[in-house]
Design an enzyme around this catalytic site. Sequence first.
Site, PDB file in Angstrom:
ATOM      1  N   ARG A  50       0.873  -1.179   0.000  1.00  0.00           N
ATOM      2  CA  ARG A  50       0.000   0.000   0.000  1.00  0.00           C
ATOM      3  C   ARG A  50       0.908   1.226   0.000  1.00  0.00           C
ATOM      4  NH1 ARG A  50       2.577   1.857   3.626  1.00  0.00           N
ATOM      5  NH2 ARG A  50       1.075   3.542   3.698  1.00  0.00           N
ATOM      6  N   GLY A  51       0.284   2.409  -0.115  1.00  0.00           N
ATOM      7  CA  GLY A  51       1.064   3.628  -0.298  1.00  0.00           C
ATOM      8  C   GLY A  51       1.124   3.917  -1.791  1.00  0.00           C
ATOM      9  N   ALA A  52       0.818   5.163  -2.159  1.00  0.00           N
ATOM     10  CA  ALA A  52       0.582   5.485  -3.574  1.00  0.00           C
ATOM     11  C   ALA A  52       1.720   5.059  -4.512  1.00  0.00           C
ATOM     12  CB  ALA A  52       0.274   6.978  -3.705  1.00  0.00           C
ATOM     13  N   ARG A  87      -7.495  -0.511  -6.551  1.00  0.00           N
ATOM     14  CA  ARG A  87      -7.796   0.567  -5.590  1.00  0.00           C
ATOM     15  C   ARG A  87      -8.053   1.855  -6.383  1.00  0.00           C
ATOM     16  NH1 ARG A  87      -4.297   1.212  -0.280  1.00  0.00           N
ATOM     17  NH2 ARG A  87      -6.198   2.223   0.449  1.00  0.00           N
ATOM     18  N   GLN A 188      -1.465   2.383  10.062  1.00  0.00           N
ATOM     19  CA  GLN A 188      -0.206   2.459   9.307  1.00  0.00           C
ATOM     20  C   GLN A 188       0.874   3.187  10.112  1.00  0.00           C
ATOM     21  OE1 GLN A 188      -3.221   3.127   7.973  1.00  0.00           O
ATOM     22  NE2 GLN A 188      -3.327   2.589   5.820  1.00  0.00           N
ATOM     23  N   ASP A 229      -1.922  10.953  -2.098  1.00  0.00           N
ATOM     24  CA  ASP A 229      -2.388   9.908  -3.013  1.00  0.00           C
ATOM     25  C   ASP A 229      -2.821  10.478  -4.355  1.00  0.00           C
ATOM     26  OD1 ASP A 229      -2.852   8.792  -0.120  1.00  0.00           O
ATOM     27  OD2 ASP A 229      -2.631   7.098  -1.499  1.00  0.00           O
ATOM     28  N   LYS A 240      -4.336  10.154   3.328  1.00  0.00           N
ATOM     29  CA  LYS A 240      -4.995   9.300   4.325  1.00  0.00           C
ATOM     30  C   LYS A 240      -5.977  10.089   5.181  1.00  0.00           C
ATOM     31  CE  LYS A 240      -4.750   5.769   4.679  1.00  0.00           C
ATOM     32  NZ  LYS A 240      -5.780   4.948   3.981  1.00  0.00           N
TER      33      LYS A 240
END
Length: 337
Positions: A50-52, A87, A188, A229, A240
Site C-alpha cells: 500500500r502507499g501510492a 484501488r 499504518q 495519493d 490518508k
Amino acid sequence: MQQFDTVRALRWTGTTLELLDQRRLPHERVVLKCTRAQNVAEAIRDMVVRGAPAIGVAAAFGVVLAAQHATDVARIRIEIQKLAESRPTAVNLFWALERMGKVLDAGGDAVRLEQEALSIETEDIAANRRMGELGATLIEPGLAVLTHCNTGSLATAGYGTALGVIRSAYAQQRITQVFADETRPWLQGARLTAWELQQDGIPVTLQCEGAAASLLRTGQVGWVIVGADRITANGDTANKIGTYGLAILARHHGVKFMVVAPSSTFDLSLAHGNLIPIETRPMSEITSLAGVPIAPAGVAAWNPSFDVTPADLIDAIVTERGVIEQPTADAVRALLA
Ligand code: MRU
C-alpha cells in the site's frame, strides 16, 4: 542502502514480485511471492502492498508478469484493467499502468515492459531522495515534526516521500524527533511508520490522532509533513483520512504544513479536489480491531480511506521537480505542465 534507509517493500527477481506483507508488520516479516498479475492485483486490493508510489511500482511489475505469461496482447490488456480496479484513489496506480500501456501500444514485449517497470522503480527512489533534499532545506533546525499514515520505504520503491524528507532532515540534524499518528483504522502509523523509523534508528513517538491538537499547542512541532495519493491541478491534496484535520490544526496553531509527493501523484486532469474518487472501505475496519469486535453488533460505520486537504491550507508541496510554496493552479502548472 544508506544510513537511515534499510527497509524495502518490494523486490523483483525477474520472474516474481516479492512483497513484504504489510498486514503482518510489525510482528512478523512475511514475504508474499506474486508470480501472476492477478496475485499483484489481489495484493494491492488486500493491502499487502500500500502507499501510492508502491502501488504504482507493484502494478507495473504486475503488467510484466502478465506479459510473461500471456499468449496475446488482448490478455495483457485484460490484466491491466484488473490491476486498475484494485484501488481507486492513488493516481500513481493509473499513471504507472498508462506508462506500461504505452510501451505495449508501441509493440513492447515482456523484456521491454520489464525495463519500463524497473525504470519506474528506480525513478521513484531517485525522486524520493531529491524530495528529501529539497524538503529538508525548508525545515529550520531545533523542532520536532508530526507525520500521518506511512509514507516511507514501505509506501514507495524506497526512502519515502514525507518520511524521505524526515530521513534527510534527521540526517542533517534539523529535527529533534518524529511524532507519528497511529492512523486509524489500518494503523499504518503504529504498525508501519513506528517500525520503519525504529529499524533506521530515528527516534519516534507514537500518538493517537486525537492527541494532535494538544501536541501542536505545545509548540514542539515546526512542521506537519504528509504524503499524498492524488494532487489536483489547483494543489488540493487527497491523503490518508485525518490529513485534512491535521492541516486545519496546523494552521490554527501556526505550524507549517508540507505535502511531499512525486510528479506521478499529480492528476492535472482534475481541476480540484472534490473530483477525486475517495475509496470507502468496509465498516468492519471501524467496528472491530484486529478481528475483535469493539462496537455494538449492527452499528453503522463510515469508513472513507482518504480525505482532501484544500490547497490554501498547504504551505509547501515538495516534488522532485521543485517546491511549490502556497500552491495555486498557476504555480502547479508552472512547475509540472
Ligand atoms: O491506504 P494506504 O495505506 O495505501 O494509504 C497511504 C497513504 O495515504 C499515504 O499517505 C500516501 O499514499 C502517500 S505515501 C508515499
